[in-house]
Structure formats: C-alpha cells, structure tokens
Design a protein around this motif. Sequence first.
Motif, short mmCIF file in Angstrom:
data_model
loop_
_atom_site.label_atom_id
_atom_site.label_comp_id
_atom_site.label_asym_id
_atom_site.label_seq_id
_atom_site.Cartn_x
_atom_site.Cartn_y
_atom_site.Cartn_z
N VAL A 43 -6.41 -3.65 2.77
CA VAL A 43 -6.28 -3.49 4.22
C VAL A 43 -5.49 -2.23 4.55
CG1 VAL A 43 -5.36 -4.49 6.34
CG2 VAL A 43 -6.51 -5.95 4.67
N ILE A 44 -4.32 -2.07 3.94
CA ILE A 44 -3.49 -0.92 4.32
C ILE A 44 -4.07 0.39 3.79
CG2 ILE A 44 -1.42 -2.35 4.48
CD1 ILE A 44 -0.44 -0.91 1.92
N VAL A 45 -4.76 0.34 2.65
CA VAL A 45 -5.42 1.55 2.16
C VAL A 45 -6.54 1.95 3.11
CG1 VAL A 45 -6.91 2.45 0.32
CG2 VAL A 45 -4.78 1.26 -0.26
N LEU A 46 -7.34 0.99 3.52
CA LEU A 46 -8.45 1.28 4.43
C LEU A 46 -7.95 1.76 5.79
CD1 LEU A 46 -11.57 1.17 4.69
CD2 LEU A 46 -11.28 -1.11 5.67
N ALA A 47 -6.86 1.18 6.26
CA ALA A 47 -6.33 1.54 7.58
C ALA A 47 -5.63 2.89 7.59
CB ALA A 47 -5.37 0.45 8.06
N GLY A 48 -5.38 3.46 6.42
CA GLY A 48 -4.65 4.72 6.35
C GLY A 48 -3.17 4.56 6.63
N ALA A 49 -2.60 3.44 6.19
CA ALA A 49 -1.19 3.14 6.43
C ALA A 49 -0.29 4.00 5.56
CB ALA A 49 -0.93 1.66 6.16
N ASP A 50 0.96 4.12 5.99
CA ASP A 50 2.00 4.79 5.21
C ASP A 50 3.07 3.78 4.83
OD1 ASP A 50 0.79 7.25 5.49
OD2 ASP A 50 2.13 7.96 7.06
N VAL A 51 3.75 4.07 3.73
CA VAL A 51 4.91 3.29 3.31
C VAL A 51 6.14 4.16 3.50
CG1 VAL A 51 6.02 2.11 1.37
CG2 VAL A 51 3.53 2.01 1.63
N GLU A 52 7.14 3.62 4.18
CA GLU A 52 8.40 4.34 4.40
C GLU A 52 9.40 3.95 3.32
OE1 GLU A 52 10.52 4.82 8.46
OE2 GLU A 52 11.66 3.26 7.40
N LEU A 53 9.97 4.95 2.67
CA LEU A 53 10.96 4.73 1.62
C LEU A 53 12.25 5.43 2.00
CD1 LEU A 53 8.17 5.63 -0.65
CD2 LEU A 53 9.54 3.73 -1.46
N THR A 54 13.37 4.74 1.80
CA THR A 54 14.67 5.31 2.11
C THR A 54 15.53 5.28 0.86
OG1 THR A 54 14.54 4.52 4.39
CG2 THR A 54 16.71 5.13 3.57
N GLY A 55 16.11 6.44 0.55
CA GLY A 55 16.94 6.56 -0.64
C GLY A 55 18.10 7.48 -0.41
N SER A 56 18.75 7.86 -1.49
CA SER A 56 19.95 8.70 -1.39
C SER A 56 19.64 10.09 -0.84
CB SER A 56 20.62 8.82 -2.77
OG SER A 56 19.68 9.29 -3.74
N ASN A 57 18.38 10.52 -0.93
CA ASN A 57 17.99 11.83 -0.41
C ASN A 57 17.37 11.75 0.98
OD1 ASN A 57 18.82 13.33 -2.70
ND2 ASN A 57 16.96 12.71 -3.79
N GLY A 58 17.45 10.59 1.61
CA GLY A 58 16.90 10.44 2.95
C GLY A 58 15.67 9.55 2.98
N THR A 59 14.88 9.70 4.03
CA THR A 59 13.70 8.86 4.24
C THR A 59 12.43 9.69 4.11
OG1 THR A 59 14.91 7.38 5.73
CG2 THR A 59 12.52 7.37 5.91
N ARG A 60 11.43 9.12 3.47
CA ARG A 60 10.14 9.79 3.34
C ARG A 60 9.02 8.80 3.60
NH1 ARG A 60 7.72 9.68 -2.38
NH2 ARG A 60 8.94 8.12 -3.53
N ARG A 61 7.87 9.33 3.98
CA ARG A 61 6.66 8.53 4.16
C ARG A 61 5.64 8.95 3.12
NH1 ARG A 61 5.30 7.62 10.53
NH2 ARG A 61 3.26 7.27 9.61
N LEU A 81 -21.70 1.90 14.81
CA LEU A 81 -21.83 2.05 13.35
C LEU A 81 -21.66 3.51 12.91
CD1 LEU A 81 -24.86 -0.35 12.62
CD2 LEU A 81 -22.42 -0.87 12.68
N GLY A 82 -20.88 4.26 13.70
CA GLY A 82 -20.65 5.65 13.33
C GLY A 82 -19.85 5.79 12.05
N THR A 83 -19.04 4.79 11.75
CA THR A 83 -18.26 4.76 10.51
C THR A 83 -18.35 3.36 9.92
OG1 THR A 83 -16.69 6.36 11.42
CG2 THR A 83 -15.98 5.12 9.49
N VAL A 84 -18.65 3.28 8.64
CA VAL A 84 -18.66 2.01 7.92
C VAL A 84 -17.95 2.24 6.58
CG1 VAL A 84 -20.04 0.18 6.89
CG2 VAL A 84 -20.82 1.29 9.01
N ARG A 85 -16.76 1.70 6.47
CA ARG A 85 -15.97 1.88 5.25
C ARG A 85 -15.44 0.53 4.77
NH1 ARG A 85 -11.38 4.53 5.78
NH2 ARG A 85 -11.42 5.58 3.75
N VAL A 86 -15.38 0.39 3.45
CA VAL A 86 -14.92 -0.86 2.84
C VAL A 86 -13.91 -0.52 1.75
CG1 VAL A 86 -15.61 -2.92 1.57
CG2 VAL A 86 -17.17 -1.95 3.26
N ALA A 87 -12.85 -1.30 1.66
CA ALA A 87 -11.91 -1.21 0.54
C ALA A 87 -11.94 -2.53 -0.22
CB ALA A 87 -10.49 -0.92 1.02
N ILE A 88 -12.02 -2.46 -1.53
CA ILE A 88 -12.20 -3.65 -2.35
C ILE A 88 -11.04 -3.72 -3.35
CG2 ILE A 88 -13.75 -4.89 -3.92
CD1 ILE A 88 -15.99 -2.99 -2.79
N GLY A 89 -10.41 -4.89 -3.42
CA GLY A 89 -9.32 -5.12 -4.35
C GLY A 89 -9.72 -6.08 -5.46
N GLY A 90 -8.92 -6.10 -6.52
CA GLY A 90 -9.18 -7.00 -7.64
C GLY A 90 -10.14 -6.46 -8.67
#
Length: 282
Positions: free
Chosen positions: A127-145, A205-214
Amino acid sequence: MITRALELLRPETTAEAVAMLAERGDDITVLAGGMSLLPMMNLGIVQPDVVMSLNHITDMAGVSYDGELRIGAMVRHREVMTSPLVTTHAPMLATAAGSVGDVQVRNRGTMAGSLCHADPACDYSPVIVLAGADVELTGSNGTRRIRADEFLIDLMFTAREPDELVTAILVPGQPAGAGSAYLRFARVEGSFAIVNAAALVGPDLGTVRVAIGGVGPTPVVVDASDVFADGAGPGAFEELAARAYDAAEYASSDIHSDAEYRRHMAGVFARRVVQQAITNMP
C-alpha cells in the motif's frame, strides 16, 4: 519464554530516545507495540541485551492531514483502520490496517513497527509503496525523509540507521476520482499473507497500477495503464495477470506455499484487486 535479563530504557520524548540511540544505538533494540519483537524474543530468535520502549513517548502519536497524511510512529493499527482522515484520504491503507493480525495485535501493534520489521508479507508494504509514501527518520544528524520503496531494502532489512528512529509515515492523499483497494490471501484469518496486493486506478482508467507483496523480499509494482487504455475487458485483465506473474519471479517457497503457486496467485490477486478498485471508484 524470555529467560535472560535485559536492560529496559523508557524515554519520554523523541529527543530523549534519539540521544540514547546516538550514544548506544548499536546495542539497542527498539520496541514499539512489540507484536513482532516479543514473539521473536520468546522463541529465542533475537536476544537483545538492551531494549528501548517507545510506549511512554507522546510526541509520536496521532494522525493529521495537511496535503498528505502524517501517521505518527506510535499510532496503533486500530487507529489507522478507524481514523476518518485515513479512510477519507487513503482508504486502501485503512483496509490494510484492518487486515493485520487479530484484534489484540491491532490494538497493540503499530504501523511503523510493522514496517520496520520488514516482513515480505507485511500488509502495509504494498500500500505505501504504491501510494508513493515517505518514511520520516529522526537521528543525531536531524530528520530525513526517504521513499517507502527505498526504505524497504530486503527481507527484514530497512534503511534505518542504528542512531535513527522512524518518527512518522507520510502518505499522499488519494487522487480525486481515483479508486483503490487492498486484498490479501492467507490460509486462516490473522496469519501472514501468502500474497497481498494493492491497486490504484485513476479516473477513466487513465492509470492502473498494482503493488504485490509476499512474492519477494519487497513489494513488486506492475503498471498496466497501457493495457487498460481501451477499457477493462477480459484481455486487459489477462495481460495484467501475466505481468504480475512475471513480476513475481523472485517468489520463494516456504511451509505455506511453493514459489510457483505464489506466482500464480500474484496474477489472480492482481486481477481481483484491480476489479475491486474499479468498483470503489466514485
């Protein structure tokens, strides 16, 4: 059963947790909901000396929306499933959250923890790969996406550095007029999926994309927009299934299924999830 002593750290803010990781990150195992870590500890698969619980941190809670969904790292599956913001702006994500484990797991486990565990059958990953999601990470050098498809590197391996915490998942809102769906195939309710799939279908139906896991260490994405250009006929679905089968070339065998069966089911569920996404279009 956990039979060995360990040190438990309980920071109360993200800043305090990051400071602990900066000092001892290589030695610390992070615990959020514990629905993946604790069973592995009980079985002796992992034997950490130092565990840092995030359960006293309040500044990583909550779901908000400002052009994109921001889901804090300590948001439980149940909140993802029931949040009006998620059901409105990312309905396939809410469906995936409602498919995780059982009631107890959904009440305790977190979306961020599930993604950090990086099991290939994770309900959220396609779901998150298909949606184009980002993961936010925070560490000693600051925050990155970092993009979700770059965060998930391999089997139970992510791009998180030892001195970093996942602090939020950032999910773009579903495009207006689009339809989406999430489906999974498992032997019994509550078990890990043999195959799972998410679909996003654009207006007309201008865009049809599927992401498959497992079917490999990370989700595979199939773009079938070209074959649906003339409509959602039988030929388009046959070609979609064939592409899904080919994309699942790195599927592996285990006690639940052999690789060839997984590849076949990738095709079956690619068809089904796109049919459901079309049905869900406004």
